[in-house]
Design a protein around this motif. Structure first.
Motif, PDB file in Angstrom:
ATOM      1  N   ALA A   1     -17.818  -8.712   1.119  1.00  0.00           N
ATOM      2  CA  ALA A   1     -16.566  -9.470   1.126  1.00  0.00           C
ATOM      3  C   ALA A   1     -15.479  -8.746   0.347  1.00  0.00           C
ATOM      4  CB  ALA A   1     -16.804 -10.865   0.555  1.00  0.00           C
ATOM      5  N   ALA A   2     -15.851  -8.172  -0.817  1.00  0.00           N
ATOM      6  CA  ALA A   2     -14.870  -7.466  -1.646  1.00  0.00           C
ATOM      7  C   ALA A   2     -14.345  -6.229  -0.927  1.00  0.00           C
ATOM      8  CB  ALA A   2     -15.501  -7.082  -2.982  1.00  0.00           C
ATOM      9  N   LEU A   3     -15.244  -5.467  -0.314  1.00  0.00           N
ATOM     10  CA  LEU A   3     -14.820  -4.262   0.383  1.00  0.00           C
ATOM     11  C   LEU A   3     -14.023  -4.601   1.649  1.00  0.00           C
ATOM     12  CD1 LEU A   3     -18.077  -2.244  -0.190  1.00  0.00           C
ATOM     13  CD2 LEU A   3     -15.810  -1.574  -0.979  1.00  0.00           C
ATOM     14  N   ALA A   4     -14.349  -5.711   2.303  1.00  0.00           N
ATOM     15  CA  ALA A   4     -13.567  -6.144   3.465  1.00  0.00           C
ATOM     16  C   ALA A   4     -12.156  -6.529   3.037  1.00  0.00           C
ATOM     17  CB  ALA A   4     -14.256  -7.322   4.150  1.00  0.00           C
ATOM     18  N   MET A   5     -12.036  -7.188   1.886  1.00  0.00           N
ATOM     19  CA  MET A   5     -10.723  -7.551   1.360  1.00  0.00           C
ATOM     20  C   MET A   5      -9.901  -6.304   1.066  1.00  0.00           C
ATOM     21  SD  MET A   5      -9.086  -7.587  -1.863  1.00  0.00           S
ATOM     22  CE  MET A   5     -10.398  -7.839  -3.078  1.00  0.00           C
ATOM     23  N   LEU A   6     -10.513  -5.314   0.418  1.00  0.00           N
ATOM     24  CA  LEU A   6      -9.800  -4.083   0.101  1.00  0.00           C
ATOM     25  C   LEU A   6      -9.414  -3.327   1.368  1.00  0.00           C
ATOM     26  CD1 LEU A   6     -11.953  -2.916  -2.950  1.00  0.00           C
ATOM     27  CD2 LEU A   6      -9.619  -3.815  -3.017  1.00  0.00           C
ATOM     28  N   ASN A   7     -10.315  -3.289   2.338  1.00  0.00           N
ATOM     29  CA  ASN A   7     -10.004  -2.604   3.586  1.00  0.00           C
ATOM     30  C   ASN A   7      -8.861  -3.290   4.322  1.00  0.00           C
ATOM     31  OD1 ASN A   7     -10.644  -0.609   5.760  1.00  0.00           O
ATOM     32  ND2 ASN A   7     -11.053  -2.494   6.908  1.00  0.00           N
ATOM     33  N   GLY A   8      -8.727  -4.615   4.128  1.00  0.00           N
ATOM     34  CA  GLY A   8      -7.625  -5.332   4.761  1.00  0.00           C
ATOM     35  C   GLY A   8      -6.274  -4.803   4.304  1.00  0.00           C
ATOM     36  N   TYR A   9      -6.170  -4.418   3.017  1.00  0.00           N
ATOM     37  CA  TYR A   9      -4.927  -3.842   2.516  1.00  0.00           C
ATOM     38  C   TYR A   9      -4.639  -2.488   3.160  1.00  0.00           C
ATOM     39  CZ  TYR A   9      -4.896  -7.437  -1.110  1.00  0.00           C
ATOM     40  OH  TYR A   9      -4.864  -8.635  -1.772  1.00  0.00           O
ATOM     41  N   LEU A  10      -5.712  -1.760   3.491  1.00  0.00           N
ATOM     42  CA  LEU A  10      -5.522  -0.474   4.165  1.00  0.00           C
ATOM     43  C   LEU A  10      -5.102  -0.672   5.628  1.00  0.00           C
ATOM     44  CD1 LEU A  10      -8.594   1.620   2.924  1.00  0.00           C
ATOM     45  CD2 LEU A  10      -6.210   1.845   2.215  1.00  0.00           C
ATOM     46  N   SER A  11      -5.787  -1.569   6.308  1.00  0.00           N
ATOM     47  CA  SER A  11      -5.531  -1.742   7.745  1.00  0.00           C
ATOM     48  C   SER A  11      -4.145  -2.322   8.010  1.00  0.00           C
ATOM     49  CB  SER A  11      -6.609  -2.637   8.371  1.00  0.00           C
ATOM     50  OG  SER A  11      -6.607  -3.917   7.761  1.00  0.00           O
ATOM     51  N   THR A  12      -3.614  -3.103   7.075  1.00  0.00           N
ATOM     52  CA  THR A  12      -2.269  -3.669   7.266  1.00  0.00           C
ATOM     53  C   THR A  12      -1.180  -2.743   6.746  1.00  0.00           C
ATOM     54  OG1 THR A  12      -2.396  -4.832   5.133  1.00  0.00           O
ATOM     55  CG2 THR A  12      -3.126  -6.031   7.113  1.00  0.00           C
ATOM     56  N   GLY A  13      -1.580  -1.639   6.107  1.00  0.00           N
ATOM     57  CA  GLY A  13      -0.600  -0.709   5.576  1.00  0.00           C
ATOM     58  C   GLY A  13       0.000  -1.138   4.252  1.00  0.00           C
ATOM     59  N   THR A  14      -0.554  -2.179   3.631  1.00  0.00           N
ATOM     60  CA  THR A  14      -0.040  -2.640   2.343  1.00  0.00           C
ATOM     61  C   THR A  14      -0.187  -1.547   1.290  1.00  0.00           C
ATOM     62  OG1 THR A  14      -0.675  -4.906   2.893  1.00  0.00           O
ATOM     63  CG2 THR A  14      -0.223  -4.433   0.579  1.00  0.00           C
ATOM     64  N   PHE A  15      -1.353  -0.893   1.277  1.00  0.00           N
ATOM     65  CA  PHE A  15      -1.624   0.204   0.354  1.00  0.00           C
ATOM     66  C   PHE A  15      -2.102   1.419   1.132  1.00  0.00           C
ATOM     67  CE2 PHE A  15      -2.928  -3.296  -2.773  1.00  0.00           C
ATOM     68  CZ  PHE A  15      -1.674  -3.325  -3.364  1.00  0.00           C
ATOM     69  N   THR A  16      -1.782   2.603   0.617  1.00  0.00           N
ATOM     70  CA  THR A  16      -2.439   3.803   1.109  1.00  0.00           C
ATOM     71  C   THR A  16      -3.809   3.902   0.449  1.00  0.00           C
ATOM     72  OG1 THR A  16      -1.592   5.213  -0.667  1.00  0.00           O
ATOM     73  CG2 THR A  16      -0.197   4.951   1.307  1.00  0.00           C
ATOM     74  N   LEU A  17      -4.653   4.777   0.965  1.00  0.00           N
ATOM     75  CA  LEU A  17      -5.979   4.932   0.376  1.00  0.00           C
ATOM     76  C   LEU A  17      -5.873   5.433  -1.061  1.00  0.00           C
ATOM     77  CD1 LEU A  17      -9.027   4.841   0.617  1.00  0.00           C
ATOM     78  CD2 LEU A  17      -8.977   7.150   1.585  1.00  0.00           C
ATOM     79  N   ASP A  18      -4.947   6.363  -1.327  1.00  0.00           N
ATOM     80  CA  ASP A  18      -4.790   6.867  -2.690  1.00  0.00           C
ATOM     81  C   ASP A  18      -4.398   5.751  -3.652  1.00  0.00           C
ATOM     82  OD1 ASP A  18      -5.478   9.428  -2.021  1.00  0.00           O
ATOM     83  OD2 ASP A  18      -3.415  10.157  -1.813  1.00  0.00           O
ATOM     84  N   THR A  19      -3.467   4.892  -3.239  1.00  0.00           N
ATOM     85  CA  THR A  19      -3.051   3.781  -4.096  1.00  0.00           C
ATOM     86  C   THR A  19      -4.207   2.827  -4.335  1.00  0.00           C
ATOM     87  OG1 THR A  19      -0.769   3.906  -3.307  1.00  0.00           O
ATOM     88  CG2 THR A  19      -1.463   1.828  -4.305  1.00  0.00           C
ATOM     89  N   LEU A  20      -4.959   2.541  -3.274  1.00  0.00           N
ATOM     90  CA  LEU A  20      -6.088   1.633  -3.403  1.00  0.00           C
ATOM     91  C   LEU A  20      -7.151   2.210  -4.332  1.00  0.00           C
ATOM     92  CD1 LEU A  20      -7.137  -1.093  -2.305  1.00  0.00           C
ATOM     93  CD2 LEU A  20      -8.426   0.218  -0.622  1.00  0.00           C
ATOM     94  N   LEU A  21      -7.397   3.509  -4.243  1.00  0.00           N
ATOM     95  CA  LEU A  21      -8.382   4.137  -5.114  1.00  0.00           C
ATOM     96  C   LEU A  21      -7.915   4.106  -6.564  1.00  0.00           C
ATOM     97  CD1 LEU A  21      -9.459   7.209  -2.946  1.00  0.00           C
ATOM     98  CD2 LEU A  21     -10.778   5.135  -3.404  1.00  0.00           C
TER      99      LEU A  21
END
Length: 329
Positions: free
Chosen positions: A66-86
């Motif tokens: 669930a946590a990783l799905a939530m984080l991936n949601g920010y990537l798929s919607t373009g809210t965060f880049t992968l670098d920002t998320l990391l």
């Protein structure tokens, strides 16, 4: 030596109580269920501070998915880049790892004081007592403290952005408080005493800094780095630290250096010449004294403070520097 199966069972029970589930998914299965790629899953997991997941070992729970799905949601919607998320997850992971280590190391031994924990409880039994009796309340406290600090951080960021719209750096006063002869002291007293001493030093410094609207950036055992947006408040903090540490006969002496100027703030840390200057000045200061740089002296109201230049001396990374002493009029 045969493994103690009762300890293994207790360890599993503690993990079950904390995680609320049993690990049952592999990294590939998590990636499929969370909508992330396998590489993204691994990178985010590592950024959170956890070991590299193996190919076929079930080490993820439903909550992890669930946590990783939530984080991936920010990537798929373009809210965060992968670098920002990391960067975000790395900051969370580092903070939580240190807090968890502190909680277990500091609170577990205190369980002996609780009558129903048992005076002869093993470390695992002590940990189980904490989980059963305090984990829920501590989780609520964490969320409450985060919300309060987030509110303050938003206000601080807004103020800094208004003041420094066109530059990536912000002007702050940096303070560095350093215990005197700490290395030698560690050779004279036991590990428990050193641990207690460091805990007192850090907690007292945190209290003084918070009182004057500053922020502790990090503690390094025998030193504390703090920031504040007002030079006079920084001096109040320095005097306060000297009062509660250096003038306590049970504690080592302390030296404080202050430097001011533009710094870059990233992932909760600060970088720039004033940070290095503040640290270097502690090697110049006398015991239980504060030394400031020229930039900090220029920010202090001359009608309330008297400054005096010391003889120039080489300071690593800065060449010849004239440290400045300060006192209230």
């Amino acid at each position: 030596m045969e493994p103690d199966h009762s300890e293994a069972v207790l360890r599993e029970q503690i993990e079950q109580a904390l995680l609320g589930d049993t690990p049952q998914w592999t990294a590939a299965q998590v990636a499929e269920r969370s909508g992330a790629t396998l590489e993204q899953t691994r990178r985010i997991w590592r950024a959170l501070g956890f070991p590299e997941p193996t190919e076929d070992q079930p080490m993820f729970t439903d909550s992890d998915v669930a946590a990783l799905a939530m984080l991936n949601g920010y990537l798929s919607t373009g809210t965060f880049t992968l670098d920002t998320l990391l960067n975000l997850t790395r900051g969370v992971g580092q903070t939580m790892s240190r807090l968890a280590d502190w909680e277990v190391a500091t609170l577990t031994p205190k369980v002996d004081d609780a009558a129903d924990a048992g005076a002869d409880a093993t470390p695992l039994e002590q940990a189980m007592y904490l989980v059963q009796n305090m984990a829920g309340d501590f989780e609520k406290l964490l969320l409450h403290a985060w919300r309060r600090h987030a509110a303050v951080a938003v206000s601080r960021a807004e103020a800094l952005a208004t003041r420094e719209e066109n530059t990536p750096s912000v002007d702050l006063t940096i303070g560095f408080a350093d215990l005197v002869s700490f290395t030698a002291l560690t050779n004279e007293i036991g590990e428990i005493r050193i641990g207690d001493l460091v805990e007192v030093f850090e907690s007292r410094c945190h209290d003084v800094v918070a009182k004057h609207n500053g922020r502790v950036i990090k503690s390094l055992g025998d030193s504390v780095l703090f920031v504040v947006d007002d030079a006079e408040a920084a001096l109040d903090i320095a005097d306060g630290i000297i009062s509660v540490i250096g003038r306590d006969p049970r504690m080592p002496d302390v030296r404080v250096g202050l430097g001011s100027g533009g710094v870059v703030m990233r992932m909760g840390d600060v970088f720039g010449p004033p940070v290095n200057m503040a640290a270097r000045l502690t090697t110049v200061a006398r015991r239980n004294r504060v030394i400031i740089d020229e930039a900090t002296a220029a920010l202090l109201p001359p009608e309330r403070f008297e400054t005096r230049r010391m003889p120039a001396r080489p300071v690593r990374g800065f060449g010849l520097v004239e440290p400045i002493t300060v006192r209230r009029r």
